[in-house]
Scaffold this motif. Sequence first.
Motif, PDB file in Angstrom:
ATOM      1  N   ALA A 117       1.056  -1.628  -0.188  1.00  0.00           N
ATOM      2  CA  ALA A 117       0.254  -0.144   0.036  1.00  0.00           C
ATOM      3  C   ALA A 117       1.010   1.513  -0.343  1.00  0.00           C
ATOM      4  O   ALA A 117       1.762   1.271   0.259  1.00  0.00           O
ATOM      5  N   LEU A 118       0.020   1.951  -0.494  1.00  0.00           N
ATOM      6  CA  LEU A 118       1.423   3.912   0.133  1.00  0.00           C
ATOM      7  C   LEU A 118       0.585   4.356   1.253  1.00  0.00           C
ATOM      8  O   LEU A 118      -0.722   4.105   2.079  1.00  0.00           O
ATOM      9  N   VAL A 119       2.218   4.036   2.324  1.00  0.00           N
ATOM     10  CA  VAL A 119       2.242   4.458   3.484  1.00  0.00           C
ATOM     11  C   VAL A 119       2.484   5.972   3.602  1.00  0.00           C
ATOM     12  O   VAL A 119       3.417   6.402   2.747  1.00  0.00           O
ATOM     13  N   THR A 120       1.832   6.947   4.633  1.00  0.00           N
ATOM     14  CA  THR A 120       2.225   8.518   4.071  1.00  0.00           C
ATOM     15  C   THR A 120       1.056   8.511   6.133  1.00  0.00           C
ATOM     16  O   THR A 120       1.150   7.802   6.577  1.00  0.00           O
ATOM     17  N   LEU A 121       2.011  10.035   6.675  1.00  0.00           N
ATOM     18  CA  LEU A 121       1.600  10.433   7.821  1.00  0.00           C
ATOM     19  C   LEU A 121       0.498  10.966   7.657  1.00  0.00           C
ATOM     20  O   LEU A 121       0.625  11.419   8.812  1.00  0.00           O
ATOM     21  N   ALA A 178       5.033   9.894   1.426  1.00  0.00           N
ATOM     22  CA  ALA A 178       4.242   8.366   0.903  1.00  0.00           C
ATOM     23  C   ALA A 178       5.568   7.000   0.598  1.00  0.00           C
ATOM     24  O   ALA A 178       6.719   7.594   0.333  1.00  0.00           O
ATOM     25  N   TRP A 179       5.557   6.364   0.453  1.00  0.00           N
ATOM     26  CA  TRP A 179       6.141   5.099   0.768  1.00  0.00           C
ATOM     27  C   TRP A 179       5.401   3.911   0.068  1.00  0.00           C
ATOM     28  O   TRP A 179       4.571   3.616   0.856  1.00  0.00           O
ATOM     29  N   TYR A 180       5.717   3.305  -0.642  1.00  0.00           N
ATOM     30  CA  TYR A 180       4.838   2.025  -1.478  1.00  0.00           C
ATOM     31  C   TYR A 180       6.006   1.064  -0.409  1.00  0.00           C
ATOM     32  O   TYR A 180       6.382   0.546  -0.933  1.00  0.00           O
ATOM     33  N   THR A 181       4.930   0.023  -0.280  1.00  0.00           N
ATOM     34  CA  THR A 181       5.908  -1.119   0.844  1.00  0.00           C
ATOM     35  C   THR A 181       4.605  -2.023   1.205  1.00  0.00           C
ATOM     36  O   THR A 181       3.336  -1.372   1.168  1.00  0.00           O
TER      37      THR A 181
END
Length: 249
Positions: A117-121, A178-181
């Motif tokens: 997924a795309l992980v954000t803050l 974002a981090w795609y992980t």
Amino acid sequence: MSVLRGRMTAGFPAMVCAFGVLLSLALPGQAADRIIAYTGYLPPLSINEQRKGIAVELMELVAEASGLDIDIRFAPWKRAQVLAETTPGSLLFTIARSQERREKFEYIAPLLYTESALVTLDQPLDSFEKAIETGKLVGVHLGSLRSRILKQAGTTNYAEIPSADQMTTMLQTGRIDAWYTMPMRANYMFRQLGYDPKRLVVGAPVSHGIQWLAANKSIDPRIRARLAKAVSEVWRDPRYWKIVDRYAG
């Protein structure tokens, strides 16, 4: 007597040689029972020599079930792939499947099923289209299949980062948006580096994958069969999910 002793002495090297041949025939595949398995620094699947990781511990179960001596070696992910491609008889884990990689490796069996997924803050990003629309800078692991997926989705605003440690710090400090992980990777890394994993905003899954055990094209078919059988046994081993839960929790 001296003549007889002479004949025995003359024939002794030949006897030793013949015995060695018979011994080698009696113990087929002995040298092949030790096999190198490469992996990357891909926490929490493959962390390092000391802290192991989910896939590393699963590979230890595979070694136990197959009766093989598996020598696990870590390297940066792109290098690990090159080493496995150029080392006859070696293994590679955990690797996603693609057409390009199928030309380089023999895929043996799936070790894990994962989602990314795309992980954000801040705001959730539930699709690649949303990431493109908002102009977010997306971080992705260097040399991973996810970087290709980003390209195929039309994403141009992304950065390929060598390690999960760097990616975690960059997300925490705002150097990427974002981090795609895999969500469990982001959660694990935030905990490991002392950041608050509760800050993470995980979007809807945008891709699903299989983390495979693969091998160099030259792998002995008998060894491949033993490994495939061992992986199927490990999937039914009650220790499997205990290992996964210990890292993912």
